[in-house]
Scaffold this active site. Structure first.
Site, PDB file in Angstrom:
ATOM      1  CE  LYS A  13      -2.276  -0.990   4.144  1.00  0.00           C
ATOM      2  NZ  LYS A  13      -1.525  -2.466   4.257  1.00  0.00           N
ATOM      3  NE  ARG A  88      -3.938  -1.106   9.093  1.00  0.00           N
ATOM      4  CZ  ARG A  88      -3.149  -0.735   8.530  1.00  0.00           C
ATOM      5  NH1 ARG A  88      -3.765   0.596   8.036  1.00  0.00           N
ATOM      6  NH2 ARG A  88      -2.425  -1.397   8.353  1.00  0.00           N
ATOM      7  NE  ARG A 127       8.023  -2.666   6.655  1.00  0.00           N
ATOM      8  CZ  ARG A 127       6.589  -2.745   6.380  1.00  0.00           C
ATOM      9  NH1 ARG A 127       5.920  -1.795   5.434  1.00  0.00           N
ATOM     10  NH2 ARG A 127       5.837  -3.108   7.037  1.00  0.00           N
ATOM     11  NE  ARG A 129       6.771  -0.782  10.004  1.00  0.00           N
ATOM     12  CZ  ARG A 129       5.457  -0.447   8.902  1.00  0.00           C
ATOM     13  NH1 ARG A 129       5.227   0.287   8.025  1.00  0.00           N
ATOM     14  NH2 ARG A 129       4.309  -0.819   9.631  1.00  0.00           N
ATOM     15  NE  ARG A 140       1.462  -5.000  11.391  1.00  0.00           N
ATOM     16  CZ  ARG A 140       3.143  -4.763  10.077  1.00  0.00           C
ATOM     17  NH1 ARG A 140       4.172  -5.974  10.706  1.00  0.00           N
ATOM     18  NH2 ARG A 140       2.640  -4.253   9.390  1.00  0.00           N
TER      19      ARG A 140
END
Ligand code: B4P
Length: 190
Positions: A13, A88, A127, A129, A140
């Site tokens: 996204k 969301r 990634r 993070r 998630r």
């Protein structure tokens, strides 16, 4: 113009929103980026949001709706904006409807980015993070399934949803998104 991106974590996204906003000259509003900025600045919102994000849960609707409402109250760009990661949950979608109604504005298109779960996990682990640990990622993905995916029907029933595969190169996905926007040759609304 108001475009909404919906997709599981890691579906791209943020990556695609940045490119599309640059191309269309519209403002990119990422609730994830806004919350991370609030955490970095140690604001009251950031202090409250940090634990939810770290656990891979949604930050409470009320906090997020207030944050987005403040930005949308002062239209960020004459050309419009892209909401990346908002709404969301159903309460967030209903709050957005109320906000838009008061501004006599509408949603142009809701784009769903679809990617298989193993690929999502691989991308997010790469990634690195702080909320990209395997345990948080799994939570998630579950949260997306339970709380965010009902929005797909919500927007499909209103004829606003277009589903695009988020697999392949960034450029391939970008071309598919471009084709799924209103006024494009392959306008292919679900
Ligand atoms: P977000 O910041 O929205 O993050 P995300 O869903 O994890 O990532 P995104 O889908 O944007 O993936 P990206 O382009 O970065 O949310 C983080 C947290 O904030 C949530 O868990 C929640 O706690 C909170 N939050 C945010 N909004 C909220 C709301 N409305 N209500 C409540 N809580 C909220 O891509 C991921 C990776 O894939 C990158 O490394 C990228 O380089 C790579 N990638 C992208 N496209 C690729 C491609 N085509 N091929 C290969 N790799 C690709």
């Amino acid at each position: 113009m108001l475009i909404i991106f919906i997709g599981p974590p890691g579906s791209g996204k943020g990556t695609q929103a940045e490119r599309l906003c640059q191309r269309l000259g519209i403002t990119h509003l990422s609730t994830g980026d806004m919350l991370r900025a609030a955490i970095a600045a140690e604001t009251a919102l950031g202090l409250e949001a940090a634990d939810y994000i770290q656990r891979g849960e949604l930050v409470p609707d009320q906090l997020v709706v207030e944050m987005v409402g403040q930005v949308l109250d002062q239209p960020p760009s004459a050309n419009g904006c892209l909401l990346d990661g908002f709404p969301r949950s159903l309460p967030q979608a209903e709050a957005l409807d109320r906000l838009l109604e008061s501004q006599q504005a509408g949603i142009t298109r809701v784009l769903e980015l679809e990617v298989d779960q193993p690929e999502l996990i691989e991308r997010l682990l790469a990634r690195q993070r702080t909320d990209d640990t395997l345990e948080t990622i799994e939570n998630r993905l579950q949260v997306f399934q339970n709380q965010t995916s009902p929005l797909l029907d919500y927007y499909r029933q209103r004829g606003l949803l277009a589903t695009v595969s988020g697999s392949g190169t960034v450029e391939q996905v970008e071309d598919r998104i471009q084709a799924a926007l209103p006024g494009q040759q392959n306008d292919d609304q679900d």
